[in-house]
Design a protein around this motif. Structure first.
Motif, PDB file in Angstrom:
ATOM      1  N   TYR A 189       1.013  -1.205   0.061  1.00  0.00           N
ATOM      2  CA  TYR A 189      -0.012  -0.007  -0.098  1.00  0.00           C
ATOM      3  C   TYR A 189       0.888   1.399   0.020  1.00  0.00           C
ATOM      4  CZ  TYR A 189      -3.638   3.330   1.381  1.00  0.00           C
ATOM      5  OH  TYR A 189      -4.435   4.349   1.152  1.00  0.00           O
TER       6      TYR A 189
ATOM      7  N   GLU B 175       2.036   2.175  -3.296  1.00  0.00           N
ATOM      8  CA  GLU B 175       1.230   2.666  -4.344  1.00  0.00           C
ATOM      9  C   GLU B 175       0.471   3.899  -4.044  1.00  0.00           C
ATOM     10  OE1 GLU B 175      -1.799  -0.485  -3.743  1.00  0.00           O
ATOM     11  OE2 GLU B 175      -0.429  -2.033  -4.563  1.00  0.00           O
ATOM     12  N   ARG B 176       0.154   4.270  -2.807  1.00  0.00           N
ATOM     13  CA  ARG B 176      -0.700   5.385  -2.269  1.00  0.00           C
ATOM     14  C   ARG B 176      -0.015   6.716  -2.329  1.00  0.00           C
ATOM     15  NH1 ARG B 176      -5.533   7.831  -1.740  1.00  0.00           N
ATOM     16  NH2 ARG B 176      -5.384   9.232   0.376  1.00  0.00           N
TER      17      ARG B 176
ATOM     18  N   GLN C 259       0.537  10.554  -1.872  1.00  0.00           N
ATOM     19  CA  GLN C 259      -0.080  11.777  -0.809  1.00  0.00           C
ATOM     20  C   GLN C 259       0.998  12.425  -0.275  1.00  0.00           C
ATOM     21  OE1 GLN C 259      -4.013  12.415   0.965  1.00  0.00           O
ATOM     22  NE2 GLN C 259      -3.243  11.379  -0.715  1.00  0.00           N
TER      23      GLN C 259
ATOM     24  N   ALA D  78       4.909   8.866  -3.418  1.00  0.00           N
ATOM     25  CA  ALA D  78       4.184   7.619  -2.645  1.00  0.00           C
ATOM     26  C   ALA D  78       4.559   7.621  -1.217  1.00  0.00           C
ATOM     27  CB  ALA D  78       4.588   6.326  -3.142  1.00  0.00           C
TER      28      ALA D  78
ATOM     29  N   HIS E 236      -1.909   2.526   6.622  1.00  0.00           N
ATOM     30  CA  HIS E 236      -3.109   2.766   5.849  1.00  0.00           C
ATOM     31  C   HIS E 236      -3.830   4.035   5.933  1.00  0.00           C
ATOM     32  CE1 HIS E 236      -2.135  -1.635   4.842  1.00  0.00           C
ATOM     33  NE2 HIS E 236      -3.099  -1.476   3.715  1.00  0.00           N
TER      34      HIS E 236
ATOM     35  N   MET F 265      -8.116   4.423   5.307  1.00  0.00           N
ATOM     36  CA  MET F 265      -8.492   3.141   4.722  1.00  0.00           C
ATOM     37  C   MET F 265      -8.215   1.844   5.460  1.00  0.00           C
ATOM     38  SD  MET F 265      -9.617   3.966   1.897  1.00  0.00           S
ATOM     39  CE  MET F 265      -9.857   2.100   1.347  1.00  0.00           C
TER      40      MET F 265
ATOM     41  N   THR G 294     -10.451  -3.119   3.222  1.00  0.00           N
ATOM     42  CA  THR G 294      -8.935  -3.085   2.958  1.00  0.00           C
ATOM     43  C   THR G 294      -8.139  -4.378   3.345  1.00  0.00           C
ATOM     44  OG1 THR G 294      -9.001  -0.569   3.268  1.00  0.00           O
ATOM     45  CG2 THR G 294      -7.160  -1.688   3.637  1.00  0.00           C
TER      46      THR G 294
ATOM     47  N   GLN H 242      -8.269  11.189  -3.414  1.00  0.00           N
ATOM     48  CA  GLN H 242      -7.129  11.318  -3.518  1.00  0.00           C
ATOM     49  C   GLN H 242      -6.625  12.527  -2.466  1.00  0.00           C
ATOM     50  OE1 GLN H 242      -9.449  12.647  -4.848  1.00  0.00           O
ATOM     51  NE2 GLN H 242      -9.061  14.848  -4.860  1.00  0.00           N
TER      52      GLN H 242
END
Lengths: 594, 594
Positions: free
Chosen positions: A319, A322-323, A325, A338, A415, A418, A424, B168
């Motif tokens: 995660y 991928e995420r 922010q 990421a 996470h 999420m 999740t 997002q």
């Protein structure tokens, strides 16, 4: 939720470089376990874990097991997965070949079992409990019981359970009240209520073999009056076919925080005259037999800690990659990044990774010692290995499970929002992990065993040997020299000092001030876990250093950074824990808890 | 599950002896808050919490909120409880009297709010969010908005929400994409999707007032282009009656680990042309307004940590007194004992109790400073109080919530196997607590705020003042002398040294090595929390010592033992954390996370 992937290279590294797989292959009965064969077995197991068990983990959590009319229906896909599991021969890989087992070393079994637990802990409990029953019957069962039950449990055709707990008898098994009345024909009639019985009822197999603690009519009070009985769900005819339904029923299922797909049953024995049971071992020795099983089970639960930490780590790591922010605080006007690049996410992931690797290494080293204790031709070597195993089982159980809860909780945190959403999957790992510090003996029970039977009884001999081994590794780091090895050696040595002082305090306090000793038992257990974890990671770093001389390999450089992280962030807690052990007990005992 | 009982004597002690309730009553607008009146208010609130909210906590967890046809149905009993809550005047106790509020000091509001959160956290989120909306409209709303909305939110007739997050845009609000298009008539058309909206839709009130972050068409990129809008579920006619349904809908509810009864909504704005909205404050200043609300919300979430720890502690304590299991290891042949007598159960309960008391004391001291910062006649005093509040909000949020998760997890452990069974209720507290370290800014977000805006920006002035205050209390302990005060003073001083070194390191690192600084932010926050907790408990112990001179009272003797326990078991971690802050960052940044 991501699918689990077995960390094959890491497992191979631990088995070969830290747990001594090669030396193991020279033990009697282990000759066939060449590194190549073990690699092939682990690869197959990994495929099964990823392809069959892991996809059912979330389904099982969501649907759970359900009770209707006394019958338990497992979650969708469970029956087929169990059939495939048996067909592939995974049910009892360490069981004796004479009963249909594969006779694999416990070390290899440990790596394989970790995979089932990571992929689907709720599923893995069924074969785990069956293996416990197999061990008890193998060790103490009559030839007749062995002939009737063993092979069919080893093949997975029937499963097994352990029935210890009663409403008034949890940690305190001396309070068991279930009764067993001899019928004069060698059988007994069992009655009583047992709770928290994992897979006590299910639809995976046509028969279930319960091992049940109960008291004979003339049994003495307390733990010395408990016997062990085998009680099948269906009686077995002389020709091996299933006979009458026995007088044992699942009367309810618990609604639990986690492991929803594992049916936790309230079992009622003897509502209609008594369930037919057969004694396993001698009268009034049930607890001793259960303890043999329980040691295996405690180790297995410690391994659940390793496995859930691994699963939580894999998911959080993926995660975080991928995420996207936010920005790098060190780069003005840069691109969004990421979250794996955010320093605190890194810190959390490194806490997860380093502790998972440390726990796995320790568990595997202990598993290898079990093999040695069972199979080494030299008696002295066997005894030494056994005393190491005995010392370490409460550490593996207590430390790995407490750490797994922390690691799984960090997984949720990585996470962000999420992580709080069930779909999740991160939260499931925390819920599943939360049982591991409780069942098969709470952390306090482990810690009491650790300070009493494992430290005080031999006057610190076994733990003294471990501390000497830790110091040897610390010295090797110092000799290796340079950054970061000299620092690593110093950190390990400091933590060994903290453990030494704490053990000395414990040896003095245990006989004189049992209250204080028990008040400090869990902090000492945690300290021992940390030191042992640091010890194994330092060993890994030393191996990696040697390997890196042959050329760059990111796998090996990572081993060194991980050991340093563990030293800086976890071994640094050692002095505080030692303070807590040596000075914290009076306030614990005097505290007002109205 | 036990019903919650407000810890009235403890709250009174903290308010009067640690947070300065008496001095507060001399502030303008607070004159009526005599200790007697406050005592009476807290007693009434406690009755409401025990009698109305607490019994719905388990029901709400089990049934949850449900979505059907775009409408959310709250759990059984919720509507009636909300009506009673409004009728009793509990909706907005700290709101200004001119809008129908009771104008209570924040200190008193903090004690009251703690009760709602302990009794039923999922319920308490609804008034908490409404209070946030009230603050935003009070601070920045036009007179027209105030006239239309404020009084009806204060009375609880309508509730309010905060709409920040988008898929997002979680921690990174700069990524907000929702749009607001001016209509030329002073209104805007809002469109976009918002997630994680607490009580975004429900059946408790006829209207819901959403505060929504969105961008004007010509807004700059990033955080400087975000404006705040008020978007009612139903438009309000000039006569105050409800008009047309606005273009905003709840499209789904999240399935969460905890707080099941609090509907967490995905909100869709503008599916049919745009939701009518009204700007709150100036264009592009939405984030600043949100931050004002967010500070209050962060403090409130920190208080959730206190409240859930209290609830978990009460339940574990009661169970430990009831549950009989095993024997005292120090007494041969004794009777079976309640588990509260087992040393490790005591240790766990003391960890729960001492940390809960420390957190409450800190939260109340900060709340009192909020009152002072708002109301003190002297500007310098106001500014000093405000800088203390600003410094402490991330500590209250970060430390109290992280600790609450640990405390709730200990609560499960004290219950043994029963803790894992949902009907027991201990697991719910852990599940509910697990969100608190995430929402309103994760612990890392708090820690980054702490090291940046709160420590580096004023070059350590505010935290330097706190450390000086801590040292003063340590010195008072040393002056008091004798056991255990001299030891308490030494422990507090040692931890203050650890914090000082860590802050010095941070001040040097923040500008030069931002990566390292951020890697050490959370350990520093945790260290600050521990030191502040120890500070407050030492203050409590000094008060208790004085009170005990007037005669024996178990309440006051317990204060001293609790402070000692905290020093031995928690302040002892300070050096390890400081090591982590000052030496742990490189391995965090270099760690390999493939």
């Amino acid at each position: 939720m991501n699918e689990y992937r077995a960390p094959l290279r890491e497992m191979q590294f631990v088995l070969s470089e830290l747990a001594g797989l090669n030396e193991l292959a020279s033990l009697p009965g282990c000759e066939e376990n060449s590194p190549d064969l073990v690699e092939a077995i682990l690869e197959e197991a990994g495929k099964f874990a990823t392809g069959v068990l892991s996809p059912l983990n979330r389904v099982g959590d969501r649907d759970g097991a359900r009770l209707a009319n006394g019958e338990v229906k497992t979650a969708a896909g469970w029956q087929q997965a169990y059939r495939q599991f048996c067909e592939a021969g995974w049910t009892a890989v360490v069981a004796e070949p004479e009963h249909g087992g594969q006779g694999l070393p416990r070390l290899v079994g440990t790596a394989i079992n970790e995979m089932w637990k990571s992929a689907n802990m709720a599923f893995s409990l069924c074969p785990m409990l069956t293996n416990g029953a197999i061990e008890a019957v193998t060790l103490r069962g009559s030839d007749a019981l062995k002939a009737t039950y063993l092979e069919r449990m080893v093949s997975g055709e029937w499963t097994g359970t352990m029935n210890l707990t009663e409403p008034q008898a949890g940690s305190d098994l001396a309070a068991v009240r279930s009764k067993a009345v001899p019928q004069g024909d060698g059988t007994y009639r069992i009655s009583g209520q047992k709770i928290f019985i994992t897979y006590g009822e299910h639809d995976l197999t046509p028969n279930i073999i319960h091992l049940v603690l109960a008291r004979l009519p003339d049994a003495p009070e307390g733990v010395k009056g408990i016997s062990l009985f085998l009680v099948p769900k269906f009686l077995v005819n002389d020709d091996g076919s299933l006979g009458a339904r026995n007088d044992v029923r699942c009367v309810s299922l618990e609604h639990k925080l986690g492991i929803h797909a594992s049916p936790t049953c309230v079992m009622s024995y003897g509502d209609n005259g008594g369930a037919v049971g057969y004694m396993v071992g001698e009268p009034n020795t049930g607890l001793a037999t259960m303890f043999v099983m329980m040691n295996a089970a405690r180790f297995a639960v410690g391994l659940e800690g390793v496995a859930l930490a691994e699963r939580a780590w894999q998911q959080a790591r993926d995660y975080a990659h991928e995420r996207v922010q936010g920005y790098n605080p060190a780069v003005r006007g840069g691109e969004r990044i990421a979250i794996v690049q955010h320093p605190d996410v890194r810190r959390m992931l490194m806490l997860m990774k380093s502790q998972t690797e440390a726990m796995r290494a320790l568990a595997c080293v202990v598993a290898a010692a079990m093999d040695k204790a069972e199979r080494h031709p030299d008696e002295v070597q066997r005894a030494q290995a056994q005393s190491f195993v005995d010392l370490m089982i409460p550490v593996v159980k207590g430390w790995c499970t407490e750490t797994a809860v922390e690691v799984a909780s960090l997984g949720v945190q990585v996470h962000g929002g999420m992580g709080y959403i069930e779909e999740t999957g991160a939260a499931q790992h925390l819920r599943d992990a939360r049982i591991t510090t409780i069942y098969e003996g709470t952390t306090a029970i482990q810690a009491n065993d650790f300070i009493g039977r494992k430290i005080a009884r031999d006057k610190g001999a076994a733990i003294g040997q471990v501390i000497a081994d830790v110091r040897e590794v610390a010295a090797a780091c110092t000799v290796a020299g340079g950054e970061p090895f000299s620092r690593l050696g110093a950190a390990l040595n400091t933590s060994a000092n903290a453990l030494t002082s704490s053990v000395v305090w414990m040896l003095r306090s245990y006989p004189e001030m049992p209250g204080e000793a028990h008040a400090s038992a869990v902090p000492l257990l945690r300290l021992a876990g940390l030191v042992c974890g640091g010890w194994q990671l330092a060993r890994a770093a030393l191996v990696a250093r040697r390997k890196l001389e042959a050329g760059e390999d990111p796998f090996f450089s990572a081993k060194i950074t991980t050991a340093c992280f563990f030293a800086d962030h976890l071994l640094s807690q050692a002095d505080g824990l030692a303070h807590c052990v040596m000075h914290g007990a009076p306030a614990t005992l005097q505290g007002v808890l109205d």
